[in-house]
Design a protein around this motif. Structure first.
Motif, PDB file in Angstrom:
ATOM      1  N   VAL A  24      -4.349  -5.548  -1.183  1.00  0.00           N
ATOM      2  CA  VAL A  24      -3.784  -4.267  -0.724  1.00  0.00           C
ATOM      3  C   VAL A  24      -4.026  -3.175  -1.753  1.00  0.00           C
ATOM      4  CG1 VAL A  24      -1.617  -3.058  -0.231  1.00  0.00           C
ATOM      5  CG2 VAL A  24      -2.073  -5.275   0.812  1.00  0.00           C
ATOM      6  N   LEU A  25      -3.826  -3.490  -3.031  1.00  0.00           N
ATOM      7  CA  LEU A  25      -4.060  -2.496  -4.094  1.00  0.00           C
ATOM      8  C   LEU A  25      -5.535  -2.090  -4.150  1.00  0.00           C
ATOM      9  CD1 LEU A  25      -1.757  -3.812  -6.962  1.00  0.00           C
ATOM     10  CD2 LEU A  25      -1.473  -1.731  -5.617  1.00  0.00           C
ATOM     11  N   ASP A  26      -6.445  -3.064  -3.979  1.00  0.00           N
ATOM     12  CA  ASP A  26      -7.877  -2.745  -3.974  1.00  0.00           C
ATOM     13  C   ASP A  26      -8.228  -1.825  -2.807  1.00  0.00           C
ATOM     14  OD1 ASP A  26      -8.380  -4.151  -6.247  1.00  0.00           O
ATOM     15  OD2 ASP A  26      -9.114  -5.952  -5.229  1.00  0.00           O
ATOM     16  N   ILE A  27      -7.655  -2.121  -1.627  1.00  0.00           N
ATOM     17  CA  ILE A  27      -7.912  -1.271  -0.465  1.00  0.00           C
ATOM     18  C   ILE A  27      -7.358   0.134  -0.703  1.00  0.00           C
ATOM     19  CG2 ILE A  27      -7.298  -0.921   1.964  1.00  0.00           C
ATOM     20  CD1 ILE A  27      -7.402  -4.002   2.268  1.00  0.00           C
ATOM     21  N   LYS A  28      -6.136   0.197  -1.252  1.00  0.00           N
ATOM     22  CA  LYS A  28      -5.524   1.497  -1.545  1.00  0.00           C
ATOM     23  C   LYS A  28      -6.391   2.290  -2.522  1.00  0.00           C
ATOM     24  CE  LYS A  28      -2.646   2.490  -4.636  1.00  0.00           C
ATOM     25  NZ  LYS A  28      -1.924   2.950  -5.707  1.00  0.00           N
ATOM     26  N   ASN A  29      -6.881   1.623  -3.569  1.00  0.00           N
ATOM     27  CA  ASN A  29      -7.732   2.308  -4.551  1.00  0.00           C
ATOM     28  C   ASN A  29      -9.037   2.782  -3.921  1.00  0.00           C
ATOM     29  OD1 ASN A  29      -5.895   2.015  -6.611  1.00  0.00           O
ATOM     30  ND2 ASN A  29      -6.787   0.124  -7.390  1.00  0.00           N
ATOM     31  N   ALA A  30      -9.626   1.964  -3.062  1.00  0.00           N
ATOM     32  CA  ALA A  30     -10.867   2.360  -2.391  1.00  0.00           C
ATOM     33  C   ALA A  30     -10.631   3.569  -1.507  1.00  0.00           C
ATOM     34  CB  ALA A  30     -11.420   1.194  -1.571  1.00  0.00           C
ATOM     35  N   ILE A  31      -9.501   3.575  -0.779  1.00  0.00           N
ATOM     36  CA  ILE A  31      -9.173   4.722   0.083  1.00  0.00           C
ATOM     37  C   ILE A  31      -8.947   5.968  -0.765  1.00  0.00           C
ATOM     38  CG2 ILE A  31      -7.397   5.650   1.621  1.00  0.00           C
ATOM     39  CD1 ILE A  31      -7.100   2.797   2.762  1.00  0.00           C
ATOM     40  N   MET A  32      -8.249   5.817  -1.895  1.00  0.00           N
ATOM     41  CA  MET A  32      -7.996   6.973  -2.763  1.00  0.00           C
ATOM     42  C   MET A  32      -9.308   7.541  -3.329  1.00  0.00           C
ATOM     43  SD  MET A  32      -4.885   7.837  -2.788  1.00  0.00           S
ATOM     44  CE  MET A  32      -4.787   8.873  -4.214  1.00  0.00           C
ATOM     45  N   MET A  36     -10.588  11.226  -2.516  1.00  0.00           N
ATOM     46  CA  MET A  36     -10.848  12.192  -3.585  1.00  0.00           C
ATOM     47  C   MET A  36     -12.289  12.704  -3.518  1.00  0.00           C
ATOM     48  SD  MET A  36      -8.155  12.920  -5.099  1.00  0.00           S
ATOM     49  CE  MET A  36      -8.846  13.869  -6.435  1.00  0.00           C
ATOM     50  N   ALA A  37     -13.225  11.813  -3.184  1.00  0.00           N
ATOM     51  CA  ALA A  37     -14.622  12.248  -3.055  1.00  0.00           C
ATOM     52  C   ALA A  37     -14.766  13.247  -1.921  1.00  0.00           C
ATOM     53  CB  ALA A  37     -15.528  11.037  -2.817  1.00  0.00           C
ATOM     54  N   GLU A  38     -14.099  12.971  -0.788  1.00  0.00           N
ATOM     55  CA  GLU A  38     -14.171  13.897   0.351  1.00  0.00           C
ATOM     56  C   GLU A  38     -13.532  15.234   0.012  1.00  0.00           C
ATOM     57  OE1 GLU A  38     -15.577  13.710   3.404  1.00  0.00           O
ATOM     58  OE2 GLU A  38     -16.506  11.878   2.724  1.00  0.00           O
TER      59      GLU A  38
END
Length: 107
Positions: A24-32, A36-38
């Motif tokens: 879950v933390l990895d998914i959250k970090n990937a989404i963040m 941020m890139a967008e």
């Protein structure tokens, strides 16, 4: 024996929960990171448009002012030369007519 099985099940449950938390933390970090890139891309695009538009407006205004000043100076100089030439010619003609009239009157 039952206590060992319960401890094993609890241990496996804790390990699975920890693994799920890591996922879950990895998914959250990937989404963040993607968010941020967008956001950065959008902000940079908007900033570029705003800065470019403002810069072009300033350059256009300055260029028009410079060109107008230069053109007006040239036109003023040209008009002055023409007006002076015409005025000089008219004054000479008037003087010649005046001299001719003076000669007619005195003769």
């Amino acid at each position: 024996m039952k206590e060992n099985a319960v401890i094993t099940i609890i241990s496996i449950t804790i390990i699975v929960l920890n693994m799920m938390m890591i996922i879950v933390l990895d998914i959250k970090n990937a989404i963040m990171v993607a968010t941020m890139a967008e956001v950065t891309t959008a902000v940079m695009a908007v900033t570029t448009v705003v800065v470019t538009t403002a810069t072009m407006a300033e350059i256009t205004a300055a260029t028009i002012a410079e060109v107008t000043t230069a053109v007006m100076a040239v036109i003023t100089a040209e008009v002055t030369v023409v007006v002076m030439a015409v005025t000089t010619a008219v004054v000479k003609d008037v003087a010649a007519v005046g001299a001719g009239c003076f000669n007619l009157i005195n003769n």
